[in-house]
Design an enzyme around this catalytic site. Sequence first.
Site, PDB file in Angstrom:
ATOM      1  N   GLY A  29      -6.179  29.966  49.777  1.00  0.00           N
ATOM      2  CA  GLY A  29      -7.385  30.743  49.517  1.00  0.00           C
ATOM      3  C   GLY A  29      -7.115  31.770  48.455  1.00  0.00           C
ATOM      4  O   GLY A  29      -6.001  31.864  47.925  1.00  0.00           O
TER       5      GLY A  29
ATOM      6  N   GLU B   6      -9.682  26.714  44.476  1.00  0.00           N
ATOM      7  CA  GLU B   6      -8.472  26.905  45.283  1.00  0.00           C
ATOM      8  C   GLU B   6      -7.946  25.569  45.795  1.00  0.00           C
ATOM      9  O   GLU B   6      -6.746  25.343  45.888  1.00  0.00           O
ATOM     10  CB  GLU B   6      -8.766  27.823  46.481  1.00  0.00           C
ATOM     11  CG  GLU B   6      -9.223  29.222  46.105  1.00  0.00           C
ATOM     12  CD  GLU B   6      -8.088  30.090  45.596  1.00  0.00           C
ATOM     13  OE1 GLU B   6      -6.922  29.675  45.732  1.00  0.00           O
ATOM     14  OE2 GLU B   6      -8.371  31.177  45.055  1.00  0.00           O
TER      15      GLU B   6
ATOM     16  N   PRO C 297     -13.200  44.302  60.068  1.00  0.00           N
ATOM     17  CA  PRO C 297     -12.544  45.251  59.154  1.00  0.00           C
ATOM     18  C   PRO C 297     -11.014  45.184  59.211  1.00  0.00           C
ATOM     19  O   PRO C 297     -10.350  45.424  58.210  1.00  0.00           O
ATOM     20  CB  PRO C 297     -13.049  46.609  59.640  1.00  0.00           C
ATOM     21  CG  PRO C 297     -14.342  46.320  60.302  1.00  0.00           C
ATOM     22  CD  PRO C 297     -14.186  44.966  60.916  1.00  0.00           C
TER      23      PRO C 297
ATOM     24  N   GLU D   6      10.857  21.746  53.711  1.00  0.00           N
ATOM     25  CA  GLU D   6      11.319  22.972  53.044  1.00  0.00           C
ATOM     26  C   GLU D   6      10.305  23.480  52.021  1.00  0.00           C
ATOM     27  O   GLU D   6      10.453  24.572  51.490  1.00  0.00           O
ATOM     28  CB  GLU D   6      12.673  22.719  52.377  1.00  0.00           C
ATOM     29  CG  GLU D   6      12.666  21.745  51.207  1.00  0.00           C
ATOM     30  CD  GLU D   6      12.090  20.385  51.551  1.00  0.00           C
ATOM     31  OE1 GLU D   6      11.542  19.755  50.647  1.00  0.00           O
ATOM     32  OE2 GLU D   6      12.154  19.945  52.730  1.00  0.00           O
TER      33      GLU D   6
ATOM     34  N   GLU E 127       6.913  24.871  50.043  1.00  0.00           N
ATOM     35  CA  GLU E 127       6.098  26.073  50.232  1.00  0.00           C
ATOM     36  C   GLU E 127       4.639  25.698  50.473  1.00  0.00           C
ATOM     37  O   GLU E 127       3.822  26.556  50.765  1.00  0.00           O
ATOM     38  CB  GLU E 127       6.214  26.986  49.017  1.00  0.00           C
ATOM     39  CG  GLU E 127       7.642  27.454  48.742  1.00  0.00           C
ATOM     40  CD  GLU E 127       8.261  28.117  49.959  1.00  0.00           C
ATOM     41  OE1 GLU E 127       7.639  29.046  50.499  1.00  0.00           O
ATOM     42  OE2 GLU E 127       9.355  27.666  50.381  1.00  0.00           O
TER      43      GLU E 127
END
Lengths: 223, 223
Positions: free
Chosen positions: B40, B56, B77, B107, B109
Amino acid sequence: MPPLPVTVDSVILTVLEGTLQVLLVRRMDSPFVGLWALPGGFVRPEEPLENAAIRELRESTGVDEVYLEQLYTFGQPQRDTRGRVVSVAYVALLAADRCPIKPQRLEAEVRWWPVYELPELAFDHGAMVEMSLQRVRTKLEYTTIGFQLMPEAFTMAQLQSVYEVILDRSLDKRNFQRKLSLLGLVEPTGDVRKEGRGRPAQVFRFRDVDFVHLRERGIHVPF
Amino acid sequence: MPPLPVTVDSVILTVLEGTLQVLLVRRMDSPFVGLWALPGGFVRPEEPLENAAIRELRESTGVDEVYLEQLYTFGQPQRDTRGRVVSVAYVALLAADRCPIKPQRLEAEVRWWPVYELPELAFDHGAMVEMSLQRVRTKLEYTTIGFQLMPEAFTMAQLQSVYEVILDRSLDKRNFQRKLSLLGLVEPTGDVRKEGRGRPAQVFRFRDVDFVHLRERGIHVPF
DNA sequence: GGAATAGTGTCTTTCAGACAATATGTT
DNA sequence: AACATATTGTCTGAAAGACACTATTCC
């Protein structure tokens, strides 16, 4: 990334005088001065979105205990002519007998409008109303959302009428009552009510006041 | 009223290796450094919300033609510890064969995670995943949303398997095929496919590629 | 022939949908 | 008695759900 103004707008629905009605306010400021719009306003810095919707609801109707459900977030860059504003739309359902706003005050700045005879609306509020009608109609068939529009005590004819008004079609009285009693969601209070000069009707109340997802109980309710 | 930062987060789902999987990225920045999160980012000033989600999506998967649906807007909030951020969540469904990201790169990301074995997620992303699963399961029963997870050509066994994986229960082969052929939404291509050492399976394709609301056709599909 | 996978048919039960006669009150 | 409104039951067709056997291919 620059932050964006965020508003909430509420489609507040009720059944009044035999029609589904939505609460609109007349715009006093630019843009769209004089046009009708949904009640709404900016979200405050530390205010949860839903609280903002409840606050606007209270300000426009005086009521703050209603069924409230997030509808959709509208974020087209051109939806507000002043500049970009993101709006989170909510749907609220209000039982007519709990609402202080009286019907048909034609000259008022805040009034109910029958959803089938709406004036031109400001911004993309017309799309919001349209989407909320679809949502409510759909949910009517598999949740107890419709109960939110009823007073505490009611007759079967009243309940059926609310369903008919929302679905915009007539239902069979016998099938309607059969399904409802099969669901076991209502019970007679023991009282009766004289509606006119015919046989008095039994008065019912809901067993579960809370919102129920009938599908989660494996129940489907195609009225 | 001060504006608020607005982000979009996407729950990107696929069926891979017999399980429903969600795409997560490891956070490199504070807060929640090292935790996994949904892909995102911030909405750009003149960018429609859906475009932000598509952007995205493209950045994290390299794909930009997928089923995409707004899920819900999260605005508590405290949901971001740095300060208030409103996030519009989307659900995307991606056919595994169209996705360049390979499974089980432990491994990496950016990787797929089986939805039933998720790690701890940053922010309220766990709630977003949960809500998206409910949404997809519900819609599986009255829309053709499930088709979005299939390759162009497939066998009945494959299609049923996708339904089973999402609903997390097994289905009866005979009833499944009966309903599907009754709906008339698939047609045989004429080809057959040898899946192993059994009888070859017929290959099917969808007639309507587009999303279909079966309820709007008066059809209910309780698989 | 055995193993693996694909493909097909029947029965039962539930329920949606269409339909009409009777009951109880008022005037 | 006439009228108004409420209440109740039956039949039919569709489909969900449970269930088992046959067909085709590979080894």
